[in-house]
Design a protein around this motif. Structure first.
Motif, PDB file in Angstrom:
ATOM      1  N   LYS A 285       0.841  -1.208   0.000  1.00  0.00           N
ATOM      2  CA  LYS A 285       0.000   0.000   0.000  1.00  0.00           C
ATOM      3  C   LYS A 285       0.871   1.251   0.000  1.00  0.00           C
TER       4      LYS A 285
ATOM      5  N   SER B  79       0.525   3.749  -3.055  1.00  0.00           N
ATOM      6  CA  SER B  79      -0.276   4.949  -2.771  1.00  0.00           C
ATOM      7  C   SER B  79       0.448   6.019  -1.977  1.00  0.00           C
TER       8      SER B  79
ATOM      9  N   GLN C 277       0.573   6.401   3.747  1.00  0.00           N
ATOM     10  CA  GLN C 277      -0.491   5.456   4.047  1.00  0.00           C
ATOM     11  C   GLN C 277      -0.096   4.461   5.137  1.00  0.00           C
TER      12      GLN C 277
ATOM     13  N   ARG D  90      -1.377   5.289   8.539  1.00  0.00           N
ATOM     14  CA  ARG D  90      -2.811   5.027   8.680  1.00  0.00           C
ATOM     15  C   ARG D  90      -3.078   3.544   8.882  1.00  0.00           C
TER      16      ARG D  90
ATOM     17  N   ASP E  63      -5.639  11.432   4.982  1.00  0.00           N
ATOM     18  CA  ASP E  63      -4.834  11.948   3.882  1.00  0.00           C
ATOM     19  C   ASP E  63      -5.598  13.055   3.192  1.00  0.00           C
TER      20      ASP E  63
END
Length: 226
Positions: A57, A61, A65, A68, A209
């Motif tokens: 991830k 991205s 991330q 998170r 984000d």
């Protein structure tokens, strides 16, 4: 099997992933090796890789991330950084403390003179949040050229993150601070300064984000504070 195909289906730890292996040195080599060892093979299967879902991830991205996806547990961040190292991901590139700090500051609004008027240029919070993870990686996995001098540079970067709560949310600030205190000898003065900014923080301040968040935290910040 054509090893030139970029997106490859690989089962890792019993979970199927569609991966651009060109970005990941270890998996690219794995696919290449399997293709040569089993030319007629149709399925790629690899054993478990710790936190591979989070690692992918971050690659796909943005490293922001990762904050998170993980709980506020520094041991989990250690494991993730070790997984990135195992996968051959060059998190830092050519960047060191100064370059990472410059990217952290990208979150701040800038002003440009145009036709005798100053126009506000919105800061790039995604770039800054990605840089925060790079700083974490540097603290946990990097080697420092000058322990005393570099520890002060890292502290200033940590303080910047802790003091900008509109950009860097609770989990990010908490993990960055924990990593710094684990890696370096922290003075009482530094602890007091960090406590000043983190006072009243709660886990309800979820790491998002949302790059449209108001930049109300561009407080008076002394980057030379030690």
């Amino acid at each position: 099997m054509d090893s030139t195909i970029q997106h490859t289906l690989i089962t890792i730890g019993g979970v199927n992933y569609d991966i651009d292996v060109s970005q990941i040195l270890y998996l690219s080599s794995f696919v290449d090796f399997q293709g040569k060892a089993q030319p007629q093979g149709t399925k790629l299967v690899h054993g478990p890789i710790p936190l591979i879902d989070v690692a992918l991830k971050g690659i796909q991205s943005g490293y922001r991330q990762c904050f998170r996806a993980l709980p506020p547990d520094l041991s989990q961040h250690h494991i993730l950084c070790e997984t990135y190292d195992f996968l051959g991901i060059d998190i830092l590139g050519e960047q060191y403390v100064d370059q990472i700090f410059a990217d952290l500051k990208a979150c701040k609004t800038d002003y440009e003179l145009e036709y005798k008027r100053y126009l506000a240029i919105k800061g790039n919070k995604s770039k800054a949040r990605d840089a925060a993870f790079k700083l974490l990686y540097l603290i946990l996995m990097g080697e420092f050229r000058d322990e005393n001098k570099d520890s002060m540079k890292v502290f200033n970067a940590v303080l910047f993150i802790v003091s900008h709560s509109a950009t860097f949310k609770w989990k990010t600030r908490t993990m960055i601070r924990a990593a710094y205190q684990e890696r370096f000898v922290v003075t009482l003065k530094q602890i007091a300064r960090l406590d000043e900014w983190l006072k009243g923080d709660t886990a309800d301040d979820v790491d998002g984000d949302n790059t449209t968040t108001d930049e109300s935290s561009d407080e008076n910040y002394n980057s030379d504070y030690s």
